[in-house]
Design an enzyme around this catalytic site. Structure first.
Site, PDB file in Angstrom:
ATOM      1  N   LYS A  22      45.847  11.932 -57.721  1.00  0.00           N
ATOM      2  CA  LYS A  22      44.710  10.844 -57.457  1.00  0.00           C
ATOM      3  C   LYS A  22      44.401  10.642 -58.853  1.00  0.00           C
ATOM      4  O   LYS A  22      44.281   9.198 -59.283  1.00  0.00           O
ATOM      5  CB  LYS A  22      43.558  11.426 -56.852  1.00  0.00           C
ATOM      6  CG  LYS A  22      42.502  10.838 -57.098  1.00  0.00           C
ATOM      7  CD  LYS A  22      41.319  11.503 -56.114  1.00  0.00           C
ATOM      8  CE  LYS A  22      40.465  12.191 -56.931  1.00  0.00           C
ATOM      9  NZ  LYS A  22      39.311  11.587 -57.710  1.00  0.00           N
ATOM     10  N   ASN A  23      44.089  11.509 -59.693  1.00  0.00           N
ATOM     11  CA  ASN A  23      43.222  10.889 -61.050  1.00  0.00           C
ATOM     12  C   ASN A  23      44.360  10.380 -62.056  1.00  0.00           C
ATOM     13  O   ASN A  23      43.795   9.912 -63.209  1.00  0.00           O
ATOM     14  CB  ASN A  23      42.751  12.174 -61.830  1.00  0.00           C
ATOM     15  CG  ASN A  23      41.110  12.513 -60.914  1.00  0.00           C
ATOM     16  OD1 ASN A  23      40.882  11.774 -59.966  1.00  0.00           O
ATOM     17  ND2 ASN A  23      40.728  13.668 -61.213  1.00  0.00           N
ATOM     18  N   CYS A 123      26.078  11.045 -60.729  1.00  0.00           N
ATOM     19  CA  CYS A 123      26.607  11.325 -59.321  1.00  0.00           C
ATOM     20  C   CYS A 123      26.346  12.829 -58.826  1.00  0.00           C
ATOM     21  O   CYS A 123      25.993  13.358 -59.722  1.00  0.00           O
ATOM     22  CB  CYS A 123      28.346  10.796 -59.524  1.00  0.00           C
ATOM     23  SG  CYS A 123      29.128  12.395 -60.161  1.00  0.00           S
ATOM     24  N   ARG A 128      26.822  11.959 -66.234  1.00  0.00           N
ATOM     25  CA  ARG A 128      28.362  11.456 -66.474  1.00  0.00           C
ATOM     26  C   ARG A 128      28.012  10.028 -67.169  1.00  0.00           C
ATOM     27  O   ARG A 128      28.355   8.906 -66.606  1.00  0.00           O
ATOM     28  CB  ARG A 128      29.202  11.283 -65.063  1.00  0.00           C
ATOM     29  CG  ARG A 128      29.273  12.652 -64.420  1.00  0.00           C
ATOM     30  CD  ARG A 128      30.158  12.536 -63.467  1.00  0.00           C
ATOM     31  NE  ARG A 128      31.755  12.330 -63.542  1.00  0.00           N
ATOM     32  CZ  ARG A 128      32.661  12.045 -62.696  1.00  0.00           C
ATOM     33  NH1 ARG A 128      32.242  12.173 -61.444  1.00  0.00           N
ATOM     34  NH2 ARG A 128      33.759  11.821 -63.307  1.00  0.00           N
ATOM     35  N   ASP A 313      37.996  20.677 -61.862  1.00  0.00           N
ATOM     36  CA  ASP A 313      38.263  20.496 -60.531  1.00  0.00           C
ATOM     37  C   ASP A 313      38.858  21.577 -59.521  1.00  0.00           C
ATOM     38  O   ASP A 313      38.984  21.274 -58.581  1.00  0.00           O
ATOM     39  CB  ASP A 313      39.178  19.074 -60.740  1.00  0.00           C
ATOM     40  CG  ASP A 313      38.534  17.891 -61.223  1.00  0.00           C
ATOM     41  OD1 ASP A 313      37.419  18.030 -61.359  1.00  0.00           O
ATOM     42  OD2 ASP A 313      39.440  17.009 -61.439  1.00  0.00           O
ATOM     43  N   ARG A 405      38.960  11.287 -49.671  1.00  0.00           N
ATOM     44  CA  ARG A 405      38.938  10.634 -50.941  1.00  0.00           C
ATOM     45  C   ARG A 405      40.221  11.157 -51.901  1.00  0.00           C
ATOM     46  O   ARG A 405      40.662  10.361 -52.593  1.00  0.00           O
ATOM     47  CB  ARG A 405      37.444  10.609 -51.667  1.00  0.00           C
ATOM     48  CG  ARG A 405      36.631  10.120 -50.951  1.00  0.00           C
ATOM     49  CD  ARG A 405      35.305   9.985 -51.752  1.00  0.00           C
ATOM     50  NE  ARG A 405      35.564   9.540 -53.238  1.00  0.00           N
ATOM     51  CZ  ARG A 405      34.746   9.130 -54.123  1.00  0.00           C
ATOM     52  NH1 ARG A 405      33.536   9.636 -53.926  1.00  0.00           N
ATOM     53  NH2 ARG A 405      34.936   8.684 -55.214  1.00  0.00           N
TER      54      ARG A 405
HETATM   55  C1  EPZ Z   1      37.925  12.997 -64.971  1.00  0.00           C
HETATM   56  O1  EPZ Z   1      36.489  12.544 -65.086  1.00  0.00           O
HETATM   57  C2  EPZ Z   1      37.996  13.264 -63.725  1.00  0.00           C
HETATM   58  N1  EPZ Z   1      37.935  11.908 -62.857  1.00  0.00           N
HETATM   59  C3  EPZ Z   1      37.218  14.230 -62.820  1.00  0.00           C
HETATM   60  O2  EPZ Z   1      37.612  14.571 -61.699  1.00  0.00           O
HETATM   61  C4  EPZ Z   1      37.443  15.460 -63.766  1.00  0.00           C
HETATM   62  O3  EPZ Z   1      36.451  16.482 -63.392  1.00  0.00           O
HETATM   63  C5  EPZ Z   1      37.052  15.366 -65.388  1.00  0.00           C
HETATM   64  O4  EPZ Z   1      37.828  14.164 -65.764  1.00  0.00           O
HETATM   65  C6  EPZ Z   1      37.186  16.414 -66.155  1.00  0.00           C
HETATM   66  O5  EPZ Z   1      38.841  17.035 -66.224  1.00  0.00           O
HETATM   67  C7  EPZ Z   1      38.826  11.130 -62.715  1.00  0.00           C
HETATM   68  O6  EPZ Z   1      39.966  11.235 -63.569  1.00  0.00           O
HETATM   69  C8  EPZ Z   1      38.977   9.901 -61.913  1.00  0.00           C
HETATM   70  P1  EPZ Z   1      35.090  13.243 -68.678  1.00  0.00           P
HETATM   71  P2  EPZ Z   1      35.839  11.913 -66.173  1.00  0.00           P
HETATM   72  O7  EPZ Z   1      34.890  12.001 -69.192  1.00  0.00           O
HETATM   73  O8  EPZ Z   1      36.688  10.971 -67.099  1.00  0.00           O
HETATM   74  C9  EPZ Z   1      30.757  13.451 -70.428  1.00  0.00           C
HETATM   75  C10 EPZ Z   1      37.518  14.946 -59.492  1.00  0.00           C
HETATM   76  O9  EPZ Z   1      36.843  15.553 -58.573  1.00  0.00           O
HETATM   77  N2  EPZ Z   1      30.896  12.260 -70.915  1.00  0.00           N
HETATM   78  O10 EPZ Z   1      36.170  13.880 -69.122  1.00  0.00           O
HETATM   79  O11 EPZ Z   1      34.713  11.101 -65.745  1.00  0.00           O
HETATM   80  C11 EPZ Z   1      30.701  13.743 -69.016  1.00  0.00           C
HETATM   81  O12 EPZ Z   1      29.235  13.649 -68.507  1.00  0.00           O
HETATM   82  C12 EPZ Z   1      36.713  14.369 -60.737  1.00  0.00           C
HETATM   83  O13 EPZ Z   1      38.594  14.420 -59.114  1.00  0.00           O
HETATM   84  C13 EPZ Z   1      29.813  11.675 -71.818  1.00  0.00           C
HETATM   85  O14 EPZ Z   1      29.028  12.270 -72.169  1.00  0.00           O
HETATM   86  O15 EPZ Z   1      35.293  13.035 -67.202  1.00  0.00           O
HETATM   87  C14 EPZ Z   1      31.052  15.252 -68.501  1.00  0.00           C
HETATM   88  O16 EPZ Z   1      30.200  16.097 -68.854  1.00  0.00           O
HETATM   89  C15 EPZ Z   1      35.473  14.936 -60.618  1.00  0.00           C
HETATM   90  N3  EPZ Z   1      30.026  10.351 -72.070  1.00  0.00           N
HETATM   91  C16 EPZ Z   1      32.055  15.174 -69.963  1.00  0.00           C
HETATM   92  O17 EPZ Z   1      31.981  14.211 -71.041  1.00  0.00           O
HETATM   93  C17 EPZ Z   1      31.163   9.602 -71.883  1.00  0.00           C
HETATM   94  O18 EPZ Z   1      31.239   8.680 -72.061  1.00  0.00           O
HETATM   95  C18 EPZ Z   1      33.662  15.248 -69.509  1.00  0.00           C
HETATM   96  O19 EPZ Z   1      33.783  14.058 -68.717  1.00  0.00           O
HETATM   97  C19 EPZ Z   1      32.078  10.095 -70.855  1.00  0.00           C
HETATM   98  C20 EPZ Z   1      32.107  11.481 -70.616  1.00  0.00           C
END
Ligand code: EPZ
Length: 426
Positions: A22-23, A123, A128, A313, A405
């Site tokens: 998915k991701n 969320c 996030r 995840d 989803r």
């Molecule tokens: C991706 O989310 C995945 N989603 C998530 O999977 C997964 O849990 C996550 O990566 C971590 O591996 C998709 O790929 C669609 P991040 P993403 O940016 O990209 C903070 C699932 O269940 N952050 O690596 O949103 C954020 O809040 C989902 O399939 C900022 O502060 O994750 C988090 O604490 C859930 N500012 C950390 O970084 C930003 O601009 C890591 O988030 C971006 C992120």
């Protein structure tokens, strides 16, 4: 609304095919906006999020056609043709429902020169923010304004390569930077890039489309911008989170399951912990096989971390396993601030878990007992399914739309391997 009913205590045996990730798939779909030629993606998982992304792309004028694969193990094929981008607007309603929609911002901006995309908001698993995405786009010369809950981004004169150094690892922000940089003038260096396999998959697809990217799989990506990208055919990588979930299913239910298409390398951190917990994981010529001989799993501690660490995840699913382990385990969530919503639901099944801040202490119990449960996100929901496989009696998991989803025909895959699981209407 549909529900999933499970009668626990059945050993699993046989094979489970792993679908496309998915991701990875959602970002590859967004990447189709970078070219006027068709991008054809195979091994696509059949998921509500993929359909939602397809609808969003259609609203921009992208031609989206899907041919369904045959059996459970055969992915769908999707052809995406973004010949003309007629709209570059992603509404709040869309982005709120599926955060990955935000990933259209960079490709729209890079190819079309402007975009208006809703801020996703918080969320269920945490605040996030998207500040790192916006910083990356600004570093490449985009003008970015926030107004009325929307990001208004403009780069009419084109983007320009730059060095982007992320203060911490973000999967989404790395993907934003990568997609934007493919069409920027000159060289972009992305420092402290996320190394998740889905990013490498995106980079490989972009390279098949003509992008010039070096440093795949490392935390330093170097992109030499090109004038345009082209159509390509690309097969989505297997879903390591789905594979990991079914590996834990075999460990919690007991039995022997071959996960067709799974790769040891992309699930190294999980396999290490499963082996410590007492499972045997072996390579087969079609994937990996997980054996658990019926003994209780041993308690093992776990802390989530960016790849190659233990994936957030899979945290909820691993916790379900630890609920029935012999001994106590400490599970630490370091990526998201609110990713323990499965805890009170697991407790309804008889689990003994205490949460303090970002740490959960799980004292294993001998048996869980079935009950009606529900969860607020995808991975939390599937952890309840796993717990239901172990529990005595009947477990009903409500809010199945979360599972739809991100898990391709979950109940069919598990029942094919011997679980007593079915989808039931209201
Ligand atoms: C991706 O989310 C995945 N989603 C998530 O999977 C997964 O849990 C996550 O990566 C971590 O591996 C998709 O790929 C669609 P991040 P993403 O940016 O990209 C903070 C699932 O269940 N952050 O690596 O949103 C954020 O809040 C989902 O399939 C900022 O502060 O994750 C988090 O604490 C859930 N500012 C950390 O970084 C930003 O601009 C890591 O988030 C971006 C992120």
């Amino acid at each position: 609304m549909d529900r999933i009913r499970i009668h626990g205590q059945r050993r699993l045996a046989g094979e489970i095919p792993v679908s496309g990730a998915k991701n990875a798939a959602l970002k590859l779909m967004a990447a189709s906006l970078l070219t006027e030629e068709p991008l054809t993606l195979s091994n696509m998982p059949r998921l509500a999020d993929v359909r939602a992304m397809g609808e969003l792309l259609r609203s921009f004028g992208v031609g989206v056609t899907v041919s369904l694969g045959g059996g459970l193990g055969e992915g769908d094929q999707m052809r995406l043709a973004a010949c003309n981008i007629q709209s570059a607007f992603a509404s709040y309603d869309m982005v709120r429902k599926m955060r990955a929609s935000f990933q259209v911002l960079a490709p729209l901006l890079a190819r079309h020169g402007e975009a208006k995309v809703s801020l996703p908001g918080g969320c269920a698993i945490g605040a996030r923010p998207v500040d790192l995405h916006l910083k990356a786009l600004k570093a490449l010369g985009a003008q970015v304004e926030l107004a009325d809950g929307y990001v208004l981004a403009n780069a009419k004169g084109g983007l320009t390569g730059a060095t982007i150094e992320f203060p911490f690892v973000s999967v989404g922000a790395t993907e934003t930077a990568l997609m934007a940089a493919t069409l920027a003038k000159g060289e972009t260096v992305i420092e402290n890039a996320a190394r998740e396999p889905e990013i490498e998959d995106l980079a490989r697809c972009l390279m098949a489309m003509g992008a010039r990217i070096a440093g795949l799989g490392t935390s330093r990506l170097v992109v030499e911008g090109v004038k345009q990208l082209y159509g390509a055919d690309y097969a989505v990588m297997h879903d390591r989170i789905e594979a990991g979930t079914y590996a834990i299913a075999a460990a919690i239910a007991g039995g022997e399951v071959e996960l067709i298409g799974a790769k040891r390398q992309s699930n190294g951190a999980l396999i290490d912990l499963l082996e410590k917990a007492g499972a045997r994981v072996s390579d087969s010529n079609r994937g990996i096989a997980v054996h658990m001989n019926g003994a209780r799993p041993r308690a093992v501690d776990c802390s989530t971390a960016p790849y190659p660490g233990f994936p957030t995840d899979l945290q909820a699913q691993f916790m379900a396993l630890m609920c029935v382990a012999d001994g106590s385990s400490v599970i630490k969530e370091t990526i998201f601030e609110n990713r323990f919503m499965h805890v009170p639901e697991l407790a309804r099944l008889g689990a003994d878990i205490k949460v303090t801040g970002d740490v959960a202490v799980v004292r294993g119990v001998e048996k869980l007992r079935g009950a009606p449960v529900m969860a607020t996100d995808l991975r939390a929901s599937v952890s309840l399914v796993l717990a239901g496989l172990e529990a005595e009696g009947e477990t009903i998991v409500n809010r199945v739309y979360h599972l739809d989803r991100g898990f391709d025909r979950l109940e069919q895959k598990l029942s094919q391997a011997g679980a007593d699981i079915a989808r039931i209407g209201e």
